[in-house]
Design a protein around this motif. Structure first.
Motif, PDB file in Angstrom:
ATOM      1  N   VAL A  75     -90.734  50.307  -4.353  1.00 22.21           N
ATOM      2  CA  VAL A  75     -90.228  49.327  -5.307  1.00 22.21           C
ATOM      3  C   VAL A  75     -90.904  49.614  -6.646  1.00 22.21           C
ATOM      4  O   VAL A  75     -92.131  49.702  -6.715  1.00 22.21           O
ATOM      5  CB  VAL A  75     -90.538  47.887  -4.862  1.00 22.21           C
ATOM      6  CG1 VAL A  75     -89.957  46.891  -5.856  1.00 22.21           C
ATOM      7  CG2 VAL A  75     -89.989  47.622  -3.470  1.00 22.21           C
ATOM      8  N   VAL A  76     -90.116  49.779  -7.698  1.00 18.69           N
ATOM      9  CA  VAL A  76     -90.665  50.092  -9.021  1.00 18.69           C
ATOM     10  C   VAL A  76     -90.624  48.831  -9.880  1.00 18.69           C
ATOM     11  O   VAL A  76     -89.565  48.264 -10.117  1.00 18.69           O
ATOM     12  CB  VAL A  76     -89.890  51.236  -9.700  1.00 18.69           C
ATOM     13  CG1 VAL A  76     -90.531  51.583 -11.044  1.00 18.69           C
ATOM     14  CG2 VAL A  76     -89.856  52.469  -8.798  1.00 18.69           C
ATOM     15  N   PHE A  77     -91.805  48.404 -10.311  1.00 17.55           N
ATOM     16  CA  PHE A  77     -91.943  47.181 -11.090  1.00 17.55           C
ATOM     17  C   PHE A  77     -91.998  47.481 -12.593  1.00 17.55           C
ATOM     18  O   PHE A  77     -92.400  48.567 -13.014  1.00 17.55           O
ATOM     19  CB  PHE A  77     -93.217  46.436 -10.706  1.00 17.55           C
ATOM     20  CG  PHE A  77     -93.284  46.015  -9.266  1.00 17.55           C
ATOM     21  CD1 PHE A  77     -92.394  45.094  -8.769  1.00 17.55           C
ATOM     22  CD2 PHE A  77     -94.249  46.536  -8.415  1.00 17.55           C
ATOM     23  CE1 PHE A  77     -92.438  44.699  -7.445  1.00 17.55           C
ATOM     24  CE2 PHE A  77     -94.315  46.150  -7.093  1.00 17.55           C
ATOM     25  CZ  PHE A  77     -93.409  45.227  -6.598  1.00 17.55           C
ATOM     26  N   LEU A  78     -91.633  46.479 -13.375  1.00 17.46           N
ATOM     27  CA  LEU A  78     -91.797  46.515 -14.833  1.00 17.46           C
ATOM     28  C   LEU A  78     -92.944  45.583 -15.186  1.00 17.46           C
ATOM     29  O   LEU A  78     -93.002  44.448 -14.693  1.00 17.46           O
ATOM     30  CB  LEU A  78     -90.517  46.049 -15.535  1.00 17.46           C
ATOM     31  CG  LEU A  78     -89.267  46.906 -15.312  1.00 17.46           C
ATOM     32  CD1 LEU A  78     -88.038  46.174 -15.863  1.00 17.46           C
ATOM     33  CD2 LEU A  78     -89.412  48.255 -15.985  1.00 17.46           C
ATOM     34  N   SER A  79     -93.859  46.048 -16.023  1.00 17.99           N
ATOM     35  CA  SER A  79     -94.976  45.204 -16.416  1.00 17.99           C
ATOM     36  C   SER A  79     -95.387  45.524 -17.842  1.00 17.99           C
ATOM     37  O   SER A  79     -94.929  46.509 -18.425  1.00 17.99           O
ATOM     38  CB  SER A  79     -96.168  45.416 -15.469  1.00 17.99           C
ATOM     39  OG  SER A  79     -96.854  46.613 -15.786  1.00 17.99           O
ATOM     40  N   ARG A  80     -96.286  44.719 -18.374  1.00 19.07           N
ATOM     41  CA  ARG A  80     -96.786  44.964 -19.732  1.00 19.07           C
ATOM     42  C   ARG A  80     -97.591  46.258 -19.788  1.00 19.07           C
ATOM     43  O   ARG A  80     -97.771  46.834 -20.870  1.00 19.07           O
ATOM     44  CB  ARG A  80     -97.647  43.790 -20.194  1.00 19.07           C
ATOM     45  CG  ARG A  80     -98.956  43.645 -19.438  1.00 19.07           C
ATOM     46  CD  ARG A  80     -99.774  42.480 -19.967  1.00 19.07           C
ATOM     47  NE  ARG A  80    -101.093  42.408 -19.342  1.00 19.07           N
ATOM     48  CZ  ARG A  80    -101.343  41.833 -18.185  1.00 19.07           C
ATOM     49  NH1 ARG A  80    -100.340  41.253 -17.512  1.00 19.07           N
ATOM     50  NH2 ARG A  80    -102.569  41.798 -17.687  1.00 19.07           N
ATOM     51  N   ASN A 133     -95.850  38.374  -9.708  1.00 22.00           N
ATOM     52  CA  ASN A 133     -95.640  38.732 -11.101  1.00 22.00           C
ATOM     53  C   ASN A 133     -96.378  40.055 -11.332  1.00 22.00           C
ATOM     54  O   ASN A 133     -97.615  40.080 -11.283  1.00 22.00           O
ATOM     55  CB  ASN A 133     -96.193  37.646 -12.022  1.00 22.00           C
ATOM     56  CG  ASN A 133     -95.959  37.958 -13.492  1.00 22.00           C
ATOM     57  OD1 ASN A 133     -95.732  39.103 -13.868  1.00 22.00           O
ATOM     58  ND2 ASN A 133     -96.030  36.928 -14.328  1.00 22.00           N
ATOM     59  N   PRO A 134     -95.671  41.155 -11.569  1.00 18.76           N
ATOM     60  CA  PRO A 134     -96.345  42.448 -11.745  1.00 18.76           C
ATOM     61  C   PRO A 134     -97.414  42.430 -12.830  1.00 18.76           C
ATOM     62  O   PRO A 134     -98.393  43.168 -12.749  1.00 18.76           O
ATOM     63  CB  PRO A 134     -95.189  43.385 -12.119  1.00 18.76           C
ATOM     64  CG  PRO A 134     -93.986  42.768 -11.497  1.00 18.76           C
ATOM     65  CD  PRO A 134     -94.211  41.290 -11.620  1.00 18.76           C
ATOM     66  N   ASP A 135     -97.248  41.571 -13.851  1.00 18.77           N
ATOM     67  CA  ASP A 135     -98.243  41.480 -14.915  1.00 18.77           C
ATOM     68  C   ASP A 135     -99.559  40.896 -14.410  1.00 18.77           C
ATOM     69  O   ASP A 135    -100.609  41.109 -15.013  1.00 18.77           O
ATOM     70  CB  ASP A 135     -97.724  40.611 -16.070  1.00 18.77           C
ATOM     71  CG  ASP A 135     -96.694  41.339 -16.921  1.00 18.77           C
ATOM     72  OD1 ASP A 135     -96.714  42.585 -16.924  1.00 18.77           O
ATOM     73  OD2 ASP A 135     -95.873  40.669 -17.564  1.00 18.77           O
ATOM     74  N   ARG A 136     -99.498  40.148 -13.303  1.00 23.82           N
ATOM     75  CA  ARG A 136    -100.701  39.512 -12.784  1.00 23.82           C
ATOM     76  C   ARG A 136    -101.246  40.233 -11.555  1.00 23.82           C
ATOM     77  O   ARG A 136    -102.281  39.846 -11.010  1.00 23.82           O
ATOM     78  CB  ARG A 136    -100.385  38.057 -12.439  1.00 23.82           C
ATOM     79  CG  ARG A 136     -99.980  37.240 -13.653  1.00 23.82           C
ATOM     80  CD  ARG A 136     -99.476  35.857 -13.283  1.00 23.82           C
ATOM     81  NE  ARG A 136    -100.512  35.062 -12.632  1.00 23.82           N
ATOM     82  CZ  ARG A 136    -100.325  33.809 -12.221  1.00 23.82           C
ATOM     83  NH1 ARG A 136     -99.145  33.236 -12.403  1.00 23.82           N
ATOM     84  NH2 ARG A 136    -101.300  33.146 -11.653  1.00 23.82           N
ATOM     85  N   LEU A 137    -100.551  41.274 -11.141  1.00 22.09           N
ATOM     86  CA  LEU A 137    -100.989  42.005  -9.953  1.00 22.09           C
ATOM     87  C   LEU A 137    -102.225  42.845 -10.258  1.00 22.09           C
ATOM     88  O   LEU A 137    -103.065  43.080  -9.396  1.00 22.09           O
ATOM     89  CB  LEU A 137     -99.846  42.903  -9.456  1.00 22.09           C
ATOM     90  CG  LEU A 137    -100.060  43.618  -8.124  1.00 22.09           C
ATOM     91  CD1 LEU A 137    -100.254  42.608  -7.000  1.00 22.09           C
ATOM     92  CD2 LEU A 137     -98.858  44.514  -7.815  1.00 22.09           C
ATOM     93  N   LEU A 138    -102.341  43.301 -11.522  1.00 22.66           N
ATOM     94  CA  LEU A 138    -103.467  44.132 -11.935  1.00 22.66           C
ATOM     95  C   LEU A 138    -104.421  43.337 -12.818  1.00 22.66           C
ATOM     96  O   LEU A 138    -103.995  42.465 -13.578  1.00 22.66           O
ATOM     97  CB  LEU A 138    -102.968  45.354 -12.715  1.00 22.66           C
ATOM     98  CG  LEU A 138    -101.932  46.251 -12.031  1.00 22.66           C
ATOM     99  CD1 LEU A 138    -101.496  47.357 -12.993  1.00 22.66           C
ATOM    100  CD2 LEU A 138    -102.485  46.859 -10.758  1.00 22.66           C
TER     101      LEU A 138
END
Length: 209
Positions: A75-80, A133-138
């Motif tokens: 799965v390819v996510f979009l993030s900041r 939320n991909p932005d909060r995964l890292l």
């Protein structure tokens, strides 16, 4: 209304909003690369684009020993931070939920272990799925490391494209030079044949005289 892609990772179901997902592809083996951050397993090719593959089990604090599936996907996510992929054990379903079915994270979840989630959704079978939320995964530090990696990959892509363009330019110049040399040889040959023919005609005239 919210549209969520639900996927399985080591027996657990997670979700991601379709607006924060780039694509889903069949699993491919990650390519190794020197100096990768600890949370990145390697680089995968997604439709010709080189994408970092993060370690979802590590980032989501999933314990070892849970079940796996043979139908693995990336799965390819979009993030900041940029695009990144995560391996999962399969896509369970795509769910469209009304706003009333979207809820906050229940208190019985360990907040420190669910910081990655924005909300939860209740499916028709009443199962609760946390929507990440991909932005909060890292973490902020991990996001910076990922950005540097993506920038390095992009610079390599640009450099490869520059080399390709330069090689193409040289190839065309060589082909042009060969054509010009061939034309010059042909012209020289025609002049030589013409000169020989003139001499033969002159010899014949001398004999006739």
């Amino acid at each position: 209304m919210k549209e969520v892609v639900c996927f399985i990772l080591k027996g657990r179901e997670f979700g991601v909003d379709v607006s924060q997902m780039k694509t889903i592809v069949h699993k491919s083996e990650p390519k190794p690369r020197e100096g990768l951050p600890e949370f990145v397993k390697g680089i995968v090719d997604v439709h010709g684009e080189q994408i970092p593959l993060v370690d979802g089990e590590q980032l989501l604090n999933i314990p070892e020993g849970t079940g796996r599936s043979a139908e693995k996907k990336n799965v390819v996510f979009l993030s900041r931070c940029g695009s990144f992929a995560m391996e999962c054990d399969g896509i369970s379903e795509i769910v469209t939920v009304e706003d009333g079915s979207v809820q906050g994270i229940p208190g019985f979840f360990n907040k420190s272990e669910t910081d990655y989630a924005d909300c939860g959704i209740q499916k028709k079978n009443h199962a609760l799925v946390l929507v990440m939320n991909p932005d909060r995964l890292l973490t902020k530090e991990q996001c910076g490391e990922l950005q540097k990696l993506i920038e390095a990959i992009e610079e390599e892509r640009r450099e490869e494209e520059r080399r390709r363009i330069e090689e193409e330019r040289r190839r065309k110049e060589e082909e042009k030079k060969k054509r010009e040399e061939e034309l010059a040889r042909m012209e020289q040959g025609e002049e030589s044949d013409s000169g020989s023919q003139d001499e033969e005609e002159k010899d014949q005239e001398d004999k006739n005289d």
